[in-house]
Design a protein around this motif. Structure first.
Motif, PDB file in Angstrom:
ATOM      1  N   GLY A  57       0.821  -1.207   0.000  1.00  0.00           N
ATOM      2  CA  GLY A  57       0.000   0.000   0.000  1.00  0.00           C
ATOM      3  C   GLY A  57       0.850   1.250   0.000  1.00  0.00           C
ATOM      4  N   SER A  58       0.298   2.317   0.615  1.00  0.00           N
ATOM      5  CA  SER A  58       0.930   3.634   0.556  1.00  0.00           C
ATOM      6  C   SER A  58       1.692   3.991   1.829  1.00  0.00           C
ATOM      7  CB  SER A  58      -0.143   4.690   0.293  1.00  0.00           C
ATOM      8  OG  SER A  58      -1.109   4.655   1.333  1.00  0.00           O
ATOM      9  N   GLY A  59       1.755   3.106   2.801  1.00  0.00           N
ATOM     10  CA  GLY A  59       2.480   3.394   4.032  1.00  0.00           C
ATOM     11  C   GLY A  59       1.595   3.866   5.161  1.00  0.00           C
ATOM     12  N   LYS A  60       0.294   3.637   5.070  1.00  0.00           N
ATOM     13  CA  LYS A  60      -0.644   4.065   6.115  1.00  0.00           C
ATOM     14  C   LYS A  60      -0.583   3.083   7.281  1.00  0.00           C
ATOM     15  CE  LYS A  60      -5.457   4.160   6.526  1.00  0.00           C
ATOM     16  NZ  LYS A  60      -6.749   4.099   5.916  1.00  0.00           N
ATOM     17  N   VAL A  61      -0.461   3.614   8.504  1.00  0.00           N
ATOM     18  CA  VAL A  61      -0.385   2.778   9.706  1.00  0.00           C
ATOM     19  C   VAL A  61      -1.593   3.090  10.578  1.00  0.00           C
ATOM     20  CG1 VAL A  61       0.954   2.198  11.748  1.00  0.00           C
ATOM     21  CG2 VAL A  61       2.126   2.733   9.616  1.00  0.00           C
ATOM     22  N   THR A  62      -2.387   2.048  10.887  1.00  0.00           N
ATOM     23  CA  THR A  62      -3.564   2.189  11.738  1.00  0.00           C
ATOM     24  C   THR A  62      -3.370   1.309  12.965  1.00  0.00           C
ATOM     25  OG1 THR A  62      -4.891   2.456   9.746  1.00  0.00           O
ATOM     26  CG2 THR A  62      -6.072   2.064  11.796  1.00  0.00           C
ATOM     27  N   VAL A  63      -3.508   1.909  14.153  1.00  0.00           N
ATOM     28  CA  VAL A  63      -3.361   1.172  15.407  1.00  0.00           C
ATOM     29  C   VAL A  63      -4.655   1.318  16.195  1.00  0.00           C
ATOM     30  CG1 VAL A  63      -2.022   0.933  17.524  1.00  0.00           C
ATOM     31  CG2 VAL A  63      -0.891   1.656  15.424  1.00  0.00           C
ATOM     32  N   ASN A  64      -5.307   0.208  16.494  1.00  0.00           N
ATOM     33  CA  ASN A  64      -6.585   0.191  17.220  1.00  0.00           C
ATOM     34  C   ASN A  64      -7.611   1.127  16.588  1.00  0.00           C
ATOM     35  OD1 ASN A  64      -5.497  -1.664  18.943  1.00  0.00           O
ATOM     36  ND2 ASN A  64      -5.382  -0.323  20.711  1.00  0.00           N
TER      37      ASN A  64
END
Length: 163
Positions: A57-64
């Motif tokens: 993907g584009s480097g998106k980081v989602t935490v909780n």
């Protein structure tokens, strides 16, 4: 002493009949991905446990369910999450979805970093060398020591009084 080897050629002839040691056997690692093209790994640090999925993907980081810079507001913690990608040379190429429980923010950041490293290595086994050399695949097993009975804390004793 009748079976003593006298030269290197004889030693080579004797060694030909012996199998190679287990350490010399080459391990061929294959990518581990699910039907959606993701790799999953569990990362741990202190009391924190992170479940991490990565996909291209584009480097998106989602935490909780929150963005990385919202959940981990401190720049140091955001830097910790970027380290595996920078070491592996794949910065901005993978999206990360992580759920993390337990511990504090610092431990949770370390757990997500450990999970990202393990998931990257599963997604692309050629990255394993760089991640292992940086020490990102090793679980930091240090945990808080429990408080003992008769002590003020884990090891601290109450003040001694002779009288």
């Amino acid at each position: 002493m009748a079976d003593q080897v006298n030269s290197l050629e004889e030693l080579g002839a004797v060694a030909e009949g012996v199998e190679a040691p287990a350490a010399a056997i080459e391990i061929n690692r294959e990518p581990v991905r699910d039907e959606l093209g993701r790799s999953y790994a569990t990362g741990k640090r202190k009391d924190a446990v992170a479940r991490v999925w990565i996909k291209p993907g584009s480097g998106k980081v989602t935490v909780n369910g929150k963005e990385q810079n919202v959940y981990f507001a401190r720049p140091v913690l955001q830097m910790i999450l970027r380290q595996p990608f920078e070491v592996a040379g794949v910065d901005g190429q993978f999206d990360v979805v992580a759920t993390v429980k337990g511990g504090g923010l610092s431990g949770q950041a370390g757990a997500v970093k450990h999970g990202i490293s393990k998931a990257l290595q599963l997604y692309d086994p050629s990255l394993r060398g760089a991640l292992k050399a940086a020490g990102f695949l090793t679980r930091d097993s240090r945990v808080v020591e429990r408080k003992k009975y008769g002590k003020a804390k884990a090891r601290k004793s109450f003040q001694f009084s002779k009288r």
